[in-house]
Structures are given as structure tokens and as C-alpha cells.
Write a protein that holds these residues in place. Structure first.
Motif, PDB file in Angstrom:
ATOM      1  N   SER A 495      10.501   0.751  12.657  1.00 37.99           N
ATOM      2  CA  SER A 495      10.941   1.691  11.979  1.00 37.99           C
ATOM      3  C   SER A 495       9.889   2.849  11.980  1.00 37.99           C
ATOM      4  O   SER A 495       8.566   2.651  12.434  1.00 37.99           O
ATOM      5  N   VAL A 496      10.151   3.966  11.518  1.00 36.13           N
ATOM      6  CA  VAL A 496       9.336   5.043  11.576  1.00 36.13           C
ATOM      7  C   VAL A 496       8.125   4.868  10.765  1.00 36.13           C
ATOM      8  O   VAL A 496       6.639   5.125  11.097  1.00 36.13           O
ATOM      9  N   THR A 497       8.395   4.411   9.407  1.00 33.35           N
ATOM     10  CA  THR A 497       7.314   4.200   8.535  1.00 33.35           C
ATOM     11  C   THR A 497       6.458   2.981   8.501  1.00 33.35           C
ATOM     12  O   THR A 497       5.427   2.848   7.793  1.00 33.35           O
ATOM     13  N   GLY A 498       7.270   2.035   8.854  1.00 30.16           N
ATOM     14  CA  GLY A 498       6.865   0.503   8.823  1.00 30.16           C
ATOM     15  C   GLY A 498       6.935  -0.094   7.634  1.00 30.16           C
ATOM     16  O   GLY A 498       5.737  -0.800   7.262  1.00 30.16           O
ATOM     17  N   GLY A 499       7.634   0.522   6.762  1.00 29.42           N
ATOM     18  CA  GLY A 499       7.501  -0.114   5.282  1.00 29.42           C
ATOM     19  C   GLY A 499       8.685  -0.067   4.543  1.00 29.42           C
ATOM     20  O   GLY A 499       9.858   0.444   4.779  1.00 29.42           O
ATOM     21  N   VAL A 500       8.853  -0.684   3.354  1.00 32.27           N
ATOM     22  CA  VAL A 500       9.890  -0.666   2.372  1.00 32.27           C
ATOM     23  C   VAL A 500       9.723   0.475   1.201  1.00 32.27           C
ATOM     24  O   VAL A 500       8.427   0.605   0.974  1.00 32.27           O
ATOM     25  N   VAL A 501      10.638   1.358   1.036  1.00 37.33           N
ATOM     26  CA  VAL A 501      10.381   2.218  -0.104  1.00 37.33           C
ATOM     27  C   VAL A 501       9.949   1.625  -1.384  1.00 37.33           C
ATOM     28  O   VAL A 501      10.332   0.737  -1.674  1.00 37.33           O
ATOM     29  N   ASN A 502       9.054   2.675  -2.157  1.00 38.61           N
ATOM     30  CA  ASN A 502       8.650   2.122  -3.348  1.00 38.61           C
ATOM     31  C   ASN A 502       8.449   3.378  -4.302  1.00 38.61           C
ATOM     32  O   ASN A 502       8.055   4.145  -4.370  1.00 38.61           O
ATOM     33  N   ALA A 503       9.188   3.023  -5.411  1.00 44.09           N
ATOM     34  CA  ALA A 503       9.591   4.013  -6.609  1.00 44.09           C
ATOM     35  C   ALA A 503       8.211   4.454  -7.366  1.00 44.09           C
ATOM     36  O   ALA A 503       8.164   5.484  -7.419  1.00 44.09           O
ATOM     37  N   TYR A 504       7.237   3.265  -7.513  1.00 46.29           N
ATOM     38  CA  TYR A 504       6.304   3.470  -8.329  1.00 46.29           C
ATOM     39  C   TYR A 504       5.233   4.543  -7.294  1.00 46.29           C
ATOM     40  O   TYR A 504       4.507   5.357  -7.890  1.00 46.29           O
ATOM     41  N   ASN A 505       4.939   4.067  -6.035  1.00 50.82           N
ATOM     42  CA  ASN A 505       4.067   4.820  -5.232  1.00 50.82           C
ATOM     43  C   ASN A 505       4.646   6.398  -5.071  1.00 50.82           C
ATOM     44  O   ASN A 505       4.025   7.242  -4.975  1.00 50.82           O
ATOM     45  N   ALA A 506       6.103   6.493  -5.106  1.00 52.95           N
ATOM     46  CA  ALA A 506       6.661   7.873  -4.588  1.00 52.95           C
ATOM     47  C   ALA A 506       6.742   8.593  -5.821  1.00 52.95           C
ATOM     48  O   ALA A 506       6.107   9.765  -5.492  1.00 52.95           O
ATOM     49  N   LEU A 507       6.580   8.183  -7.080  1.00 52.46           N
ATOM     50  CA  LEU A 507       6.419   9.034  -8.296  1.00 52.46           C
ATOM     51  C   LEU A 507       5.194   9.498  -8.474  1.00 52.46           C
ATOM     52  O   LEU A 507       4.696  10.397  -9.078  1.00 52.46           O
ATOM     53  N   LYS A 508       4.192   8.404  -7.965  1.00 51.32           N
ATOM     54  CA  LYS A 508       2.853   8.923  -8.366  1.00 51.32           C
ATOM     55  C   LYS A 508       2.320   9.712  -7.359  1.00 51.32           C
ATOM     56  O   LYS A 508       1.605  11.006  -7.658  1.00 51.32           O
TER      57      LYS A 508
END
Length: 513
Positions: A495-508
């Protein structure tokens, strides 16, 4: 069908069942909203974000377009969050808001007309072969012209794929028919609607079909009950392959006259009907709940986003969606205020890519984020295409577009769901799409697997960000989601990012913009 073929199909059915049911039983129903460190499942930390980052904060309502099979808008967990067109007066036969769609109070369907709705459809592959069959009816390798050779060779390749798909569908249908008949016979002879594992152990089968069915039940009933196994695996498998043979791969089947549109007029915008639920809203209802099921009513489930309105736009039949309908569904949702579109559908061929490209460009110009499911064929999208796509015909890319693969709860080599498509340069992120418990028609709830479930996790996250940070553009929201994933070794090369989305990280991260 011989015994070995039947056993192979039973094994495939149970392979799909085993980990699915194990996940549903061993994980909490809302595992996808939980936190990896605190809860030991690879969720997206939604609850952590609400508890630690969003308490006391104000939000604005975001409209999310659910472009799908239809949505059961009276479901107990959805009815309070369904979009209603307040500019339209129900049932007066007038286009009150002058948007071209009469009485579109609860969304719109591009798969219906005055006489009903399309449910089953063919594959795009079938439609392409039907289109080209007359043209090449009397053409051979020996007499094809140089001008027609590329199209002729493409036709032969498609025909080969079609013949293979139809043959496999027939074989699978025969296998599931045998399994279904055997399982039903056992229940009937036991005289119970929902026989237990102990009942099956004590049952003496007659003939190979019942023996095979008994073995299947012995394995399945360790993790689930008879009714669940029968409905979600046996019956569902039978119906899936029945539809493949009788509708998807049927060259003589064409239900489009139900709609009454000019089928080949890609520029036609105004057609369809008001039935945004449709004859089979199971897929769309499940998707809708993941995005935004009511978080305040203390029943059912909690959607990812807490301040959304879900706009039901019906464009996906049981078969391949048509490009014209996809394009019009995008435009309808955008024109009626949607700022995030969930697109949990896809196909291997596109007959009219330009009309979809133009609609995507329109959405991008209106600051809308498009979230698309990567597909469930375990294919590398760097090599094979799953339409629609963010790559326009001229090779440029739609910037407000996220392609989503499906992940599991497991923080190890099993993190990528076995069925999920992937791609180092084409699949942007992964999100939970395995054993996802969500809303289902008729006040029910159900576990489902698929990138179709992963995409609405991301659409819900995008809506959550736009709700609490309304000044952010769609491009910025995508950037935030991409830059805030939880990295994982299992995803770094697929995948492009190599990861799983994360709401906590995204809102920070959003708070720093």
C-alpha cells in the motif's frame, strides 16, 4: 459433479466460514473502533479519539453520500441520521427544488423506473461481449482486417474469460446445490429448525451428499449455530452462484428496460425513481451503519462519525454497476451537499470510463472526498484495474480520492485480509474490513467481510474530521488520513502508506492544520 469436487467446494465454504465466525465471536462487536495498544485489536482508535480528544468540542453536520445498493432508512440505528431533502415536498409529483428529480425526499435511485426496480444485473464483461458479438460474428483470425485486429483480439480474450467464469459458476452452483440439499435433509430428518452440534454428531447419514453435509456441519457448528451457518454460508453461497449463472453471465438477460432511460446516452441525467431503498438494501444498509449509525441512542452499534447525515443514492445492482449510473450518482450526491462519498463497489471492465472521469472531476472541483473500496479478489491493483479508478484516461490522478484495502484485527502477518486487493502505488490505506458488525435491513445486525466494509470506515473517519474541522479541504483531509496511519510491516510493501487508518492520530494531526 464428483465427490472430490463437492468436497473442494465444501472446504472453500468452510474456509470462508471458519475465520469469519471465529473473528465475530472472539472479537468485540465494535473491534474496528477500538485501540491497538489498549484493546489488543488493530482497530482505528475511534473510541479513544472521542474520549480523549473530542469531549466538549462542537461539530458541524457533514453529509455522506452512500452510493450503493440502497439503504433501509427506517432501521432503528439509522433513521435519525438519514439525509432528508427538506426543499422537496413528498408525494406532490413536483420538482420543488428544481434539481431535476421529482419527489427526491429520501435520495434517489438510478436503477428504477415507474414500473419497478432493477435488482439483478449482468457483469460489464457480459455486456461488452454482447455488444461485440454481432460485430465479430463472422470474423476469424484468418479474415480479420488489420484495423479490426486489436478489437477482435480483445473480444477473444474477454470471451475466454467469460467462458471460464461461466463454467466455474456452474460448477460452484452444482456444489452448493448439493451442500444445500444435504444440509436441509439433515435438519428435516432431525425434525429441528436449528439442530445442535450434538444432534449432528448423533445423525447417521444416508449417501454421499448427507455424509459431506454432516462433515461440513460438524466443523461449522463448533463456532456457530445451524441457522447462521445455513443462512450466511450455505444459502448465501447457493444464491451467489445461482445469480452468477442465471444473471451475471447470462448473455440474453437485460433488465434495463425497467429504468426506461436511453441506455446508451451517457449524457442523460434525469431518469430513475424515488426508491432509494430498493429491493435488496442489505449491502448499502451495512455500509451506512459503519459510517454513521446513531451513537447517541444506546442501541445497536456506534458508527465512526457522530454528526453525519447519510444520503442514500442507489446505483449498484446485484451485478456490475453501469458507468452512466455511477457518474450520475456522484453528481447527484455532490449537487445535494455531500462532502464525502462512499463507493463500495467495483468491476474489472469499464465501458464508458470518460463519463465517470468527468463526474469525479466535478466532485473534486466541489471539494468532495471520494472513498473507494479496493476490491475483494486478492489482486495487485498496480497490475490489474478495479473500476472506477482515480486515474483519468489521460494518466493524471484525482487528488481527492482514497482507495481502501481491508484489514483484520490481528497485528501480525494476518493483518491484510486474505481477500483484499492491494497495491504499492494504488491502494492508499488499509482499514478494518473483516468480521464487521453493522446494521442490516428489517431492524437486524450482521457481520460482513470485504473492502466494502473497509471503505466506510475511512468515509466515516473523513466525515469525522470534516465535522470537527470544517475549514479543512478534501485534499487536506486525505493528506491527514494518509499521514496518520498506524504503520505495519505486513502492509508496507502492498500500500502507499503501509498502514491502517487511525482516528486518534488523524484528529491530533488535524488540530495542527
Amino acid at each position: 459433479m464428483n465427490t472430490n469436487q463437492i468436497k473442494r467446494l465444501v472446504a472453500l465454504a468452510l474456509l470462508a466460514t471458519g475465520p469469519f465466525i471465529a473473528s465475530a465471536q472472539s472479537q468485540k462487536k465494535n473491534w474496528y473502533n477500538l485501540d491497538l495498544k489498549a484493546d489488543s485489536v488493530f482497530g482505528i482508535s475511534t473510541e479513544k479519539a472521542y474520549n480523549e480528544l473530542l469531549k466538549g468540542k462542537k461539530s458541524t453536520t457533514v453529509i455522506v453520500g452512500i452510493l450503493d445498493s440502497g439503504v433501509d432508512g427506517v432501521h432503528e440505528d439509522l433513521k435519525s441520521v438519514m439525509w432528508v431533502n427538506k426543499k422537496e415536498k413528498a408525494g406532490n409529483g413536483k420538482d420543488d427544488d428544481k434539481n431535476g428529480y421529482i419527489d427526491d425526499v429520501n435520495g434517489w435511485s438510478f436503477l428504477g423506473g415507474k414500473n419497478g426496480n432493477i435488482n439483478q444485473e449482468t457483469l460489464e464483461l457480459t455486456r461488452l461481449i454482447r455488444r461485440d458479438a454481432a460485430r465479430f460474428a463472422n470474423v476469424t483470425e484468418e479474415n480479420v482486417t488489420a484495423k479490426d485486429r486489436p478489437a477482435f483480439e480483445a473480444y477473444l480474450a474477454m470471451k475466454k474469460e467469460f467462458d471460464k467464469g461461466l463454467a466455474e459458476g456452474k460448477a460452484n452452483l452444482a456444489g452448493y446445490t448439493g451442500l444445500k440439499n444435504g444440509v436441509e435433509a439433515i435438519a428435516k430428518k432431525l425434525g429441528k429448525e436449528n439442530p445442535t452440534l450434538e444432534d449432528v454428531k448423533n445423525f447417521t447419514p444416508e449417501g454421499q451428499a448427507e455424509s459431506t453435509a454432516k462433515n461440513a456441519l460438524l466443523r461449522a457448528l463448533v463456532n456457530t449455530d445451524y441457522k447462521t451457518f445455513y443462512e450466511t454460508r450455505v444459502k448465501a453461497g447457493y444464491e451467489h452462484f445461482y445469480d452468477q449463472v442465471n444473471y451475471n453471465y447470462n448473455l440474453t438477460f437485460d433488465p434495463r428496460n425497467i429504468v426506461g432511460d436511453e441506455e446508451n446516452n451517457s449524457n442523460q441525467r434525469i431518469y430513475g425513481n424515488t426508491d432509494s431503498k430498493g429491493p435488496d438494501p442489505s449491502h448499502g444498509t451495512h455500509v451506512a451503519g459503519i459510517v454513521g449509525a446513531d451513537r447517541k441512542n444506546t442501541i445497536g452499534i456506534n458508527g465512526v462519525a457522530d454528526n453525519v447525515l447519510l444520503m442514500a443514492v442507489r446505483n449498484v445492482p446485484n451485478g456490475d454497476e453501469r458507468d452512466k449510473d455511477v457518474a450520475n450518482a456522484i453528481r447527484y450526491a455532490v449537487d445535494n451537499g455531500a462532502k464525502v462519498l462512499n463507493m463500495s463497489f467495483g468491476k474489472a471492465y469499464s465501458q464508458d470510463k470518460k463519463v465517470v472521469d468527468d463526474a469525479v472531476k466535478y466532485a473534486v472541483s466541489k471539494d468532495v472526498l471520494l472513498v473507494h473500496a479496493a476490491g475483494n479478489d486478492n489482486k495487485n491493483l498496480d497490475v490489474e484495474t478495479n473500476f472506477p479508478t482515480n486515474k483519468y484516461e489521460d494518466g493524471t490522478l484525482a487528488e481527492n480520492w482514497i482507495t481502501v484495502g481491508a484489514s483484520t484485527p490481528y497485528n501480525d502477518r494476518r493483518l491484510k485480509a486474505s481477500f483484499s486487493n492491494y497495491g504499492k502505488t494504488t491502494v492508499d490505506v488499509f482499514a478494518p474490513g473483516f468480521g464487521i458488525y453493522s446494521t442490516y435491513p428489517d431492524q437486524k445486525y450482521q457481520d460482513n467481510n470485504g473492502t466494502s466494509m473497509a471503505a466506510p470506515v475511512v468515509a466515516g473517519l473523513a466525515a469525522l474530521i470534516r465535522s470537527y474541522y470544517p475549514k479543512l479541504s478534501a485534499k487536506q483531509v486525505k493528506e491527514i488520513i494518509m499521514n496518520s496511519v498506524e504503520k505495519a510491516d505486513a502492509l508496507k510493501d502492498i500500500s502507499v502508506t503501509g498502514g491502517v487508518v487511525n482516528a486518534y492520530n488523524a484528529l491530533k494531526l488535524a488540530a495542527t492544520y
